[in-house]
Design a protein around this motif. Structure first.
Motif, PDB file in Angstrom:
ATOM      1  N   LYS A 185     -23.394   3.939 -15.066  1.00 28.32           N
ATOM      2  CA  LYS A 185     -22.362   3.612 -15.446  1.00 28.32           C
ATOM      3  C   LYS A 185     -21.615   3.875 -14.595  1.00 28.32           C
ATOM      4  CE  LYS A 185     -21.373   6.790 -18.776  1.00 28.32           C
ATOM      5  NZ  LYS A 185     -21.316   7.172 -20.073  1.00 28.32           N
ATOM      6  N   GLY A 197     -16.053   4.087 -20.749  1.00 26.12           N
ATOM      7  CA  GLY A 197     -14.895   3.193 -21.879  1.00 26.12           C
ATOM      8  C   GLY A 197     -13.788   3.947 -21.125  1.00 26.12           C
ATOM      9  N   HIS A 236     -23.127  -3.984 -20.849  1.00 28.83           N
ATOM     10  CA  HIS A 236     -22.445  -3.432 -21.736  1.00 28.83           C
ATOM     11  C   HIS A 236     -21.180  -2.181 -20.747  1.00 28.83           C
ATOM     12  CE1 HIS A 236     -25.699  -4.509 -23.726  1.00 28.83           C
ATOM     13  NE2 HIS A 236     -25.005  -4.383 -24.891  1.00 28.83           N
ATOM     14  N   SER A 237     -20.407  -1.537 -21.964  1.00 29.90           N
ATOM     15  CA  SER A 237     -19.460  -0.783 -21.374  1.00 29.90           C
ATOM     16  C   SER A 237     -18.914  -0.373 -22.925  1.00 29.90           C
ATOM     17  CB  SER A 237     -18.322  -1.621 -21.620  1.00 29.90           C
ATOM     18  OG  SER A 237     -17.207  -2.059 -22.763  1.00 29.90           O
ATOM     19  N   ASN A 238     -18.037   0.677 -22.461  1.00 32.38           N
ATOM     20  CA  ASN A 238     -18.109   1.564 -23.873  1.00 32.38           C
ATOM     21  C   ASN A 238     -16.340   1.237 -24.379  1.00 32.38           C
ATOM     22  OD1 ASN A 238     -20.669   2.535 -24.327  1.00 32.38           O
ATOM     23  ND2 ASN A 238     -20.166   4.984 -22.662  1.00 32.38           N
ATOM     24  N   THR A 278     -12.405   3.802 -25.844  1.00 30.83           N
ATOM     25  CA  THR A 278     -12.398   4.666 -25.597  1.00 30.83           C
ATOM     26  C   THR A 278     -10.844   4.438 -25.846  1.00 30.83           C
ATOM     27  OG1 THR A 278     -11.108   5.595 -23.499  1.00 30.83           O
ATOM     28  CG2 THR A 278     -12.951   6.218 -23.421  1.00 30.83           C
ATOM     29  N   PHE A 304     -19.918  -4.077 -26.122  1.00 31.52           N
ATOM     30  CA  PHE A 304     -19.156  -2.453 -26.692  1.00 31.52           C
ATOM     31  C   PHE A 304     -20.628  -1.909 -27.680  1.00 31.52           C
ATOM     32  CE2 PHE A 304     -14.540  -4.123 -26.763  1.00 31.52           C
ATOM     33  CZ  PHE A 304     -14.730  -3.038 -25.429  1.00 31.52           C
ATOM     34  N   ASN A 305     -20.878  -0.766 -26.489  1.00 30.81           N
ATOM     35  CA  ASN A 305     -21.606   0.054 -27.285  1.00 30.81           C
ATOM     36  C   ASN A 305     -21.218   1.410 -28.342  1.00 30.81           C
ATOM     37  OD1 ASN A 305     -24.137  -0.568 -26.348  1.00 30.81           O
ATOM     38  ND2 ASN A 305     -24.059   0.320 -24.358  1.00 30.81           N
ATOM     39  N   THR A 306     -20.145   2.055 -27.839  1.00 29.51           N
ATOM     40  CA  THR A 306     -19.783   2.873 -28.577  1.00 29.51           C
ATOM     41  C   THR A 306     -18.465   2.961 -28.561  1.00 29.51           C
ATOM     42  OG1 THR A 306     -21.798   3.901 -26.880  1.00 29.51           O
ATOM     43  CG2 THR A 306     -20.265   5.636 -28.608  1.00 29.51           C
ATOM     44  N   LYS A 355     -19.200   8.214 -30.581  1.00 28.41           N
ATOM     45  CA  LYS A 355     -19.759   9.753 -29.866  1.00 28.41           C
ATOM     46  C   LYS A 355     -18.726  10.724 -30.039  1.00 28.41           C
ATOM     47  CE  LYS A 355     -20.836   8.520 -25.436  1.00 28.41           C
ATOM     48  NZ  LYS A 355     -21.104   8.951 -23.841  1.00 28.41           N
ATOM     49  N   ASP A 364     -22.807  12.230 -25.748  1.00 29.33           N
ATOM     50  CA  ASP A 364     -22.692  12.180 -24.405  1.00 29.33           C
ATOM     51  C   ASP A 364     -24.748  12.985 -24.247  1.00 29.33           C
ATOM     52  OD1 ASP A 364     -21.871  11.003 -22.855  1.00 29.33           O
ATOM     53  OD2 ASP A 364     -21.829  13.148 -21.604  1.00 29.33           O
TER      54      ASP A 364
END
Ligand code: V47
Ligand code: SF4
Length: 376
Positions: A153, A188, A225-227, A229, A258-260, A302, A325
């Motif tokens: 990642k 993210g 995928h990505s996160n 923030t 997006f995952n998170t 998260k 995390d």
């Protein structure tokens, strides 16, 4: 209305009618509008948003709390940008005060975990003018050659935007090059606050909102995928938080990649915004709860424990959060340099499991893509 909904609805019998309408929307699965989100920030108290967020969180994930076994590589803290909230970076002209890891240094970090059941390496750092796309292509290939099973990642949209522009590639071309070299997903970071006026005041010179979102869209279109923030609790107002979450929610409707979502609390240690006070724990918990309610198409929320501290991260598990995390193993400096209490962020798997069990939740070790590895 089902029995479950009636039970959950009971605590709000005497709520303000506008807030009760929002609660009804949550119970019936109706999406919150921007106005609803703003109203929650302005009018609702912590028990109200907390109970609703916990209802949503338990509907999605029951008692599960996800974590992974990971470590970070921070190739450098030398950075061409100068974000005012950053305590970590050093300008190229002052690079002797920072660090610049060589390819061997970084591979040695990976080799330290030989034989250990880590599943993810998180690569993030400053934007160094001499570490270009092809330097990182070599790094990705070398990591994969040594340990093919490790999920990489790596690189925020800020780092990627700079690398791709310097290599004169489109986002799509750049993403393809990195994917072929072994990149699996992206973190993210770099989103900060999308609102143009606030962004101009806190991080004027790096990629803007549109550019950040375009990179994530290119990642999702390439099947990765990505996160995402959001840096909160500085000079932004509630409407900027809602605007930020809304732009993310719109992209998620389009791509589903997006995952998170990870709200990041501004820490004011040793940076150009040290005069801005940090927000309270109550404000943090409201932020998480409202994020859980507003971001209805994000599967996970998260709390990043090195930034909040272990006990506060534990509290967030009752306010919408389902992920804390990973073990990290003292491999990140971003938050310790910004004044976070966790000066040596590392937890053993046993410690994370205990932390989660102490609040009567069920620890689940996951990989980066939320495939279950072990339920404790
Ligand atoms: O973009 C920098 C933030 C981010 C400060 O995707 C600060 O799983 C608070 O994005 N106070 C990088 N925040 C870290 C990041 C991240 C961390 C953990 C997991 C994931 C993931 C992503 O750190 C930056 C910036 O928003 N940051 N300085 C500060 N003083
Ligand atoms: Fe550089 Fe990132 Fe720090 Fe901004 S937040 S100065 S882009 S390292």
């Amino acid at each position: 209305m089902t029995e479950e909904v009636l039970v959950a609805k009971a605590p709000f019998k005497n709520a303000d009618p506008e807030l009760q309408t929002i609660a009804d929307k949550i119970y019936t699965g109706e999406r919150l509008s921007k106005e609803d989100g703003l109203l929650l920030f302005q009018k609702a108290d912590l028990p109200f948003v907390g109970a609703l967020a916990n209802y949503v969180r338990e509907k999605l994930h029951g008692d599960k709390v996800y974590f992974n076994r990971n470590f970070h590589i921070e190739p450098t803290n030398v950075c061409v940008f100068s974000c005012n909230f950053c305590s970590y970076s050093r300008l190229y002209a002052h690079r002797e005060e920072g660090w610049e890891l060589s390819m061997d240094d970084m591979l040695n970090i990976v080799k330290k975990y030989d034989g250990q059941p880590v599943t993810e390496v998180h690569i993030v750092g400053g934007v160094h003018p001499k570490m270009n796309l092809y330097f990182f292509v070599d790094l990705l290939k070398a990591i994969k050659a040594h340990r093919p099973d490790l999920h990489i990642k790596g690189f925020t949209a800020v780092e990627l935007d700079y690398m791709f522009r310097k290599a004169k590639l489109t986002n799509e071309e750049g993403v393809k090059v990195l994917k072929e070299a072994g990149l699996n997903s992206i973190p993210g970071g770099g989103a900060e606050i999308f609102d143009e006026e606030i962004r101009e005041k806190i991080c004027a010179d790096k990629v803007d909102a549109e550019g950040w979102l375009a990179i994530h869209e290119a990642i999702h279109n390439a099947g990765m995928h990505s996160n995402a923030t959001m840096l909160y609790g500085h000079i932004e107002k509630y409407e900027h938080r809602i605007d930020h979450m809304d732009r993310l929610r719109q992209l998620q409707d389009k791509t589903g990649g997006f995952n998170t979502f990870i709200p990041l609390k501004f820490r004011n240690g040793d940076n150009d915004m040290s005069n801005v006070p940090e927000v309270s724990l109550v404000e943090d918990l409201k932020m998480y709860a409202i994020a859980r309610l507003y971001m209805d198409n994000f599967p996970h929320l998260k709390a990043y424990w090195p930034m909040l501290g272990r006990q506060n991260a534990q509290l967030t598990l009752s306010f919408g959060v389902d992920d804390i995390d990973g073990t990290i193993d003292d491999t990140t400096k971003i938050y310790s340099m910004a004044g976070a209490e966790e000066q040596k962020p590392e937890m053993t798997t046993d410690e994370i499991v205990t932390l989660i069990k102490q609040v009567k939740r069920k620890p689940v070790e996951r990989d980066t893509l939320y495939n279950v590895i072990t339920e404790y």
